[in-house]
Enzyme design. Structure first.
Site, PDB file in Angstrom:
ATOM      1  N   ASN A  51      24.584  44.947  44.750  1.00 36.42           N
ATOM      2  CA  ASN A  51      24.944  44.155  43.565  1.00 36.42           C
ATOM      3  C   ASN A  51      24.635  44.899  42.273  1.00 36.42           C
ATOM      4  O   ASN A  51      23.487  45.309  42.048  1.00 36.42           O
ATOM      5  CB  ASN A  51      24.191  42.824  43.571  1.00 36.42           C
ATOM      6  CG  ASN A  51      24.661  41.893  44.658  1.00 36.42           C
ATOM      7  OD1 ASN A  51      24.550  42.211  45.835  1.00 36.42           O
ATOM      8  ND2 ASN A  51      25.205  40.752  44.288  1.00 36.42           N
ATOM      9  N   VAL A 110      25.927  37.010  38.443  1.00 33.87           N
ATOM     10  CA  VAL A 110      25.396  37.317  37.111  1.00 33.87           C
ATOM     11  C   VAL A 110      26.372  36.887  36.033  1.00 33.87           C
ATOM     12  O   VAL A 110      25.998  36.201  35.069  1.00 33.87           O
ATOM     13  CB  VAL A 110      25.076  38.827  36.990  1.00 33.87           C
ATOM     14  CG1 VAL A 110      24.701  39.178  35.552  1.00 33.87           C
ATOM     15  CG2 VAL A 110      23.928  39.210  37.925  1.00 33.87           C
ATOM     16  N   TYR A 169      37.511  42.456  52.966  1.00 31.32           N
ATOM     17  CA  TYR A 169      36.733  43.415  52.172  1.00 31.32           C
ATOM     18  C   TYR A 169      35.693  44.125  53.035  1.00 31.32           C
ATOM     19  O   TYR A 169      35.621  45.358  53.053  1.00 31.32           O
ATOM     20  CB  TYR A 169      36.055  42.687  51.019  1.00 31.32           C
ATOM     21  CG  TYR A 169      35.310  43.586  50.060  1.00 31.32           C
ATOM     22  CD1 TYR A 169      36.002  44.465  49.221  1.00 31.32           C
ATOM     23  CD2 TYR A 169      33.924  43.536  49.963  1.00 31.32           C
ATOM     24  CE1 TYR A 169      35.325  45.278  48.325  1.00 31.32           C
ATOM     25  CE2 TYR A 169      33.244  44.338  49.069  1.00 31.32           C
ATOM     26  CZ  TYR A 169      33.946  45.206  48.245  1.00 31.32           C
ATOM     27  OH  TYR A 169      33.266  46.020  47.360  1.00 31.32           O
ATOM     28  N   ASP A 186      28.598  33.674  53.333  1.00 32.44           N
ATOM     29  CA  ASP A 186      27.826  34.193  52.203  1.00 32.44           C
ATOM     30  C   ASP A 186      26.475  34.678  52.729  1.00 32.44           C
ATOM     31  O   ASP A 186      25.758  33.920  53.380  1.00 32.44           O
ATOM     32  CB  ASP A 186      27.615  33.094  51.158  1.00 32.44           C
ATOM     33  CG  ASP A 186      27.134  33.636  49.833  1.00 32.44           C
ATOM     34  OD1 ASP A 186      27.826  34.496  49.269  1.00 32.44           O
ATOM     35  OD2 ASP A 186      26.072  33.203  49.359  1.00 32.44           O
TER      36      ASP A 186
END
Length: 343
Positions: free
Chosen positions: A177, A191, A148, A276
């Site tokens: 985000n 979320v 990605y 991450d």
């Protein structure tokens, strides 16, 4: 003679962001062609638009050429959550790269203006905070997220090369985000995961210590920035960061969701996934200057709106399944989300 309505193509138009964009563009009086292969897009997201005579939807994979006549192209097609883009990483890269080539080729043939939906993931695990557009990023090119990250970086490269070599009018937008109604319950994003788990009475899962930070932009603000960027003059190409610079730790977000839902299930901690990012916050000075844009919806306003959507989605009836909060997805029977199409 062509009518006054602008003919707009939105790839990934049945997805979370794409469906909101289609709705906005139709509201402004445009003719909108929504293109989606329904791997992560959902027909229910755009079903209410089908009554509009200026809206049409095509099932199509952007890794193959598309032959339509349009004035503007918003290229949003690509799985955007780690669960989905890591499902078939080769196809994810092809969607970003071949998709950009095909949409830029369409822009070249038709003379259309193209907006490329890029991502804050181009910054990787950043060494600069907050992240300005001038920062080149800190990306692992061979990690599990690189399909990605690097796919989107290559798509940006293609946009600027088509602009320099062929004079294609481009806009590159780096999306941070974003959250709001029509997120998929099984997309694995922080979320949606937190809301689904809290409403299901399950412990909220935090990966790592919870000290990693994120900035969350409500979908309406994001779409406003996207449309404003498309409507700038041809000298403005980007890239432009669009996101909310309000920064929260993942644990702070979990605590807000717990408070708003009244959940008593608590928090469980899991190992942090590979690559991450530890910090993510947009520098939006350029968007303020070029677009006169700044987000207006705070997370304390946007979260309840998003919770209301998921709460309605989770209300059991004869047709709708219930959430499986262990997987973050829906248990059978499923009506609200299409089964992923083969890529």
């Amino acid at each position: 003679m062509r009518g006054l309505r602008t003919r707009v193509l939105v790839t990934g138009g049945a997805g979370f962001l794409g469906s909101h964009l289609c709705e906005r563009l139709l509201g402004e009086g445009n003719n909108v062609i929504c293109v989606d292969n329904f791997f992560t897009g959902n027909k229910d997201n755009v079903a209410h638009l089908m009554r509009d005579p200026n809206f049409e939807i095509l099932r199509h994979d952007v890794t193959f050429p598309l032959y339509v006549e349009v004035d503007e192209i918003y290229n949003l097609a690509c799985p955007a959550s780690p669960i989905h883009y890591q499902h078939d990483p080769v196809q994810t890269t092809k969607t970003s790269v071949h998709g950009a080539i095909n949409m830029l080729g369409l822009a070249k043939r038709t003379g259309a203006k193209l907006l490329q939906a890029s991502t804050s993931e181009v910054y990787g695990n950043p060494l600069v905070h907050p992240q300005p557009e001038q920062y080149w990023g800190h990306v692992n090119p061979i990690g599990i997220r690189s399909c990605y990250d690097e796919g989107k970086r290559c798509a940006e490269t293609l946009c600027f090369d088509y602009n320099r070599q062929h004079g294609i009018r481009i806009k590159v937008m780096r999306i941070f985000n974003t959250y709001g109604p029509r997120m998929r319950p099984d997309d694995g994003r922080v979320v949606s995961n937190f809301i689904v788990q809290a409403l299901s009475g399950k412990p909220i899962t935090i990966y790592g210590s919870g000290g990693q930070s994120r900035s969350f932009c409500y979908v309406d603000d994001l779409i406003e920035g996207m449309v404003r960027l498309m409507n700038t003059d041809d000298t403005i190409t980007g890239p432009v960061n669009i996101g909310n610079p309000g920064e929260f730790t993942v644990r702070q977000l979990a605590e807000m969701v717990i408070e708003m839902t009244g959940s008593e299930a608590g928090i469980q901690y899991m190992p942090l996934p590979e690559d991450d990012p530890l910090q993510r916050q947009p520098d939006i000075a350029l968007a303020k200057r070029l677009l006169d844009w700044t987000p207006t919806v705070s997370i304390k306003e946007g979260l309840p709106r998003t919770m209301a959507y998921f709460r309605a989605l989770m209300t059991p009836d004869d047709d709708v399944g219930t959430f499986d909060a262990d997987t973050g997805g829906l248990a059978e029977p499923v009506r609200v989300v299409d089964a992923p199409a083969a890529l």
